[in-house]
Design an enzyme around this catalytic site. Structure first.
Site, PDB file in Angstrom:
ATOM      1  CG  ASP A   1      -2.186   0.928   1.091  1.00  0.00           C
ATOM      2  OD1 ASP A   1      -2.864   0.949   0.698  1.00  0.00           O
ATOM      3  OD2 ASP A   1      -1.583   1.673   1.889  1.00  0.00           O
TER       4      ASP A   1
ATOM      5  CD  GLU B   1      -2.438   2.426  -3.118  1.00  0.00           C
ATOM      6  OE1 GLU B   1      -3.257   3.022  -3.104  1.00  0.00           O
ATOM      7  OE2 GLU B   1      -1.686   2.465  -1.879  1.00  0.00           O
TER       8      GLU B   1
END
Length: 497
Positions: A211, A248
Site C-alpha cells: 500500500d 500501489e
C-alpha cells in the site's frame, strides 16, 4: 587485471540483483490459473471455505486479503480503519493469527495463493489521546507512540502535510491524510518491517500488495524487499522462490514520482487501465481502439503491470471507473480485461456501499458477517461478490483456457462492435452499439458446437443457454443483440459440447 576483476565482480552482483528483482514479479500460480480476486474485508474463516468450495474449482489463482495487522478501532468501523495499524499483531476484524494461518494453509492446499495487503508506509493517523486496537494494544498516534511494536517519535519523519503533489520530498516524507509517516531509511524501522513480512511468509503467503508504495523511496523499498526471506517450501513453494510483490503507485501520467521507478522492484498497479477501460465501455471511446491495448496506451509493460477494472479505493471515487453499480458495462469491461493478454489481472469482490466510508456488512456487535448465498450461489446479505457472477467466473475459466496464446483475427465494425481470437483456443465478441451484431466471423476454433459461457454455462455436457456452431473452416454466425442482458459472447475449447 585488477580493474577487469572488479568489473566482472560488479557484473555478477548486478546479474544476481537482477535475478532477485525479476523473481519478485512471479506470482507462483498453480498450473494454468492466472487471475487473483480481492475478497475485500472478508473474514479468514470465510476465505478458507471460499478457496476450497468455490475459487479452486473455478480456477482462480489467488486471493488478495485485506490488511492483517492490528488496527485502531474507529467509531462506525469504516473500511479504512484497516489501513491505520498500531502494531504488527495479526488480529483484525477478519480474525486472529490462528485463523489466518489456517486459511493460508487450506488455500495453498487447493492451489489458491494468498497475497496480503501490507502497510509499510505509515502507522495510524491522528486521534485524540490513547487509542485501542483490534488486538487489545494501545497507542498514542499524536505523540507517535506505538509501544506494541515498539515505535516512538524517532522512527517517523517529522510531521508535515502534503500540499504540493509535485514536490517529491513532501510526497515521500510528509503524512498522507495525517497517517504517521514511518522513516524507512531507519535501520530499526526496516528490521520491524522485515520481521512482519517474514512472519507472514513463514505462515505461507505468496506475496504482498504494498500500500502507498509511491510515498516511500524506491531505494528504501528495495533494501526491505531484498532482506525478506524466501517463500516457505512447506507450503508447496519451490526452493529460493521470492515473494510476489505488487506496489500501489497511483500514476495518471506526468507524475513527479512515477510508476517506472518501482517497476524494477516488482509489479505496479496500473491505474490508467481502470480509467481507460472504464471510459471505453461507458461509450466515451470507441471499442475499436482497444485493438492495441497495453503499452501503446502509455501503460506499463505487460509483465510489470498489475491491472483491474476497479479496486476498493477507486470504485468509491467516481469518474470513468466502472463498478458493480454499472452492471452490464462492468461485466463487459471485466470480460475484456480477462480476454485480452495484458498485465496480471485482479478482479474485485465488493460489499454494497451507499457512502464512501461505509463499513462492511456486520451484526449489531460490529462483527463482520459471513457472506450468505442464494440458490444460484450469488451473495445476498450486503456482499456483492462480483467473483461469483457467472459472467465473471466463467471468464476466469476462459482466461485459463487460452493462457499462452496471443490475440489474432481482430474484427471490428469501425465503431463499438469488436471480436477477436485467442490462438485456436478461444473467441470473444462485444457489442457496445445500440444495434444488433450479426456477422459471420472467423472464430479460429476447431469445428463443433460451443457453449457461450456468458449467457450460460456447460453443465454435465449440456449448455444452459446460447450455443454457437463452428464450421470446418472455423467460421460461425455470431448473433449478439443490443437488448441482450450481457453485451458479450465468449467461446473456448473447454466449453465444447
Amino acid at each position: 587485471m585488477m580493474k577487469n576483476n572488479i568489473l566482472v565482480h560488479l557484473a555478477l552482483v548486478l546479474l544476481l540483483l537482477s535475478g532477485i528483482i525479476e523473481a519478485q514479479h512471479e506470482p507462483h500460480w498453480w498450473g494454468n490459473r492466472n487471475t487473483i480476486v480481492h475478497l475485500f474485508e472478508w473474514k479468514w474463516t470465510d476465505i478458507a471455505r471460499e478457496c476450497e468450495e468455490f475459487l479452486a474449482p473455478r480456477g482462480f489463482a489467488g486471493v488478495q486479503v485485506s490488511p492483517v495487522a492490528e488496527n485502531v478501532v474507529i467509531s462506525g468501523r469504516p473500511w479504512w480503519e484497516r489501513y491505520q495499524p498500531i502494531s504488527y499483531k495479526l488480529v483484525t476484524r477478519s480474525g486472529n493469527e490462528a485463523e489466518f494461518a489456517d486459511m493460508v494453509r487450506r488455500c495453498n492446499v487447493v492451489g489458491v495463493r494468498i497475497y496480503v495487503d501490507v502497510l509499510l508506509n505509515h502507522m495510524s493517523g491522528s486521534h485524540e489521546g490513547t487509542v485501542q486496537g483490534t488486538g487489545g494494544s494501545v497507542a498514542n498516534p499524536n505523540t507517535k507512540d506505538f509501544p506494541a511494536v515498539p515505535y516512538g517519535e524517532i522512527d517517523f519523519h517529522p510531521s508535515c502535510e502534503i500540499y504540493d503533489w509535485n514536490d517529491r520530498f513532501q510526497i515521500q516524507n510528509c503524512e498522507l491524510v495525517s497517517l504517521k509517516d514511518l522513516d524507512q531509511s531507519s535501520e530499526w524501522v526496516r528490521e520491524r518491517l522485515v520481521e512482519f513480512l517474514d512472519h507472514l511468509i513463514q505462515l505461507g503467503v505468496a506475496g504482498f500488495r504494498v500500500d502507498a508504495a509511491k510515498h516511500m523511496p524506491a531505494e528504501d523499498l528495495k533494501i526491505i524487499y531484498d532482506r525478506v526471506r524466501d517463500l516457505n517450501i512447506a507450503h508447496g513453494f519451490p526452493r529460493n522462490a521470492r515473494p510476489f510483490i505488487y506496489q500501489e503507485v497511483i500514476d495518471h501520467g506526468h507524475e513527479t514520482v512515477d510508476k517506472y521507478e518501482y517497476s524494477p522492484l516488482g509489479a505496479v498497479t496500473e491505474f490508467r487501465f481502470s480509467e481507460e477501460i472504464g471510459g471505453a465501455f461507458r461509450g466515451y471511446n470507441q471499442l475499436k481502439w482497444l485493438r492495441n491495448w497495453g503499452p501503446e496506451w502509455s501503460f506499463l509493460p505487460s509483465e510489470h503491470a498489475f491491472v483491474f477494472v476497479d479496486n476498493h479505493d477507486n470504485q468509491r471515487d467516481g469518474g470513468n471507473v466502472l463498478t458493480y453499480k454499472n452492471a452490464k458495462q462492468y461485466k463487459m469491461a471485466t470480460a475484456f480485461a480477462l480476454a485480452y493478454p495484458y498485465g496480471i489481472t485482479r478482479v474485485m469482490s465488493s460489499f454494497d456501499f451507499q457512502d464512501r466510508d461505509q463499513a462492511p456488512p456486520a451484526d449489531e456487535n460490529e462483527q463482520i458477517l459471513s457472506p450468505q448465498f442464494d440458490a444460484d450461489g450469488a451473495c445476498v446479505n450486503g456482499w456483492v461478490c462480483e467473483h461469483r457472477w457467472r459472467q465473471i467466473y466463467n471468464m476466469v475459466g476462459f482466461k485459463n483456457a487460452v493462457r499462452g496464446t496471443e490475440v489474432s483475427n481482430w474484427w471490428d465494425n469501425d465503431d463499438n462492435q469488436i471480436a477477436f481470437c485467442r490462438g485456436n483456443r478461444g473467441f470473444i465478441a462485444f457489442n457496445g452499439n445500440g444495434w444488433d451484431l450479426k456477422e459471420r466471423l472467423h472464430t479460429c476454433l476447431p469445428a463443433g458446437v460451443y457453449c457461450d459461457v456468458i449467457s450460460g454455462a456447460l453443465v454435465n455436457g449440456k449448455c444452459t443457454s446460447k450455443t454457437v456452431v463452428v464450421d470446418e473452416w472455423g467460421y460461425a454466425d455470431i448473433d449478439l443483440r443490443a437488448d441482450e442482458f450481457d453485451g458479450v459472447l465468449a467461446l473456448h475449447v473447454n466449453a465444447k459440447l
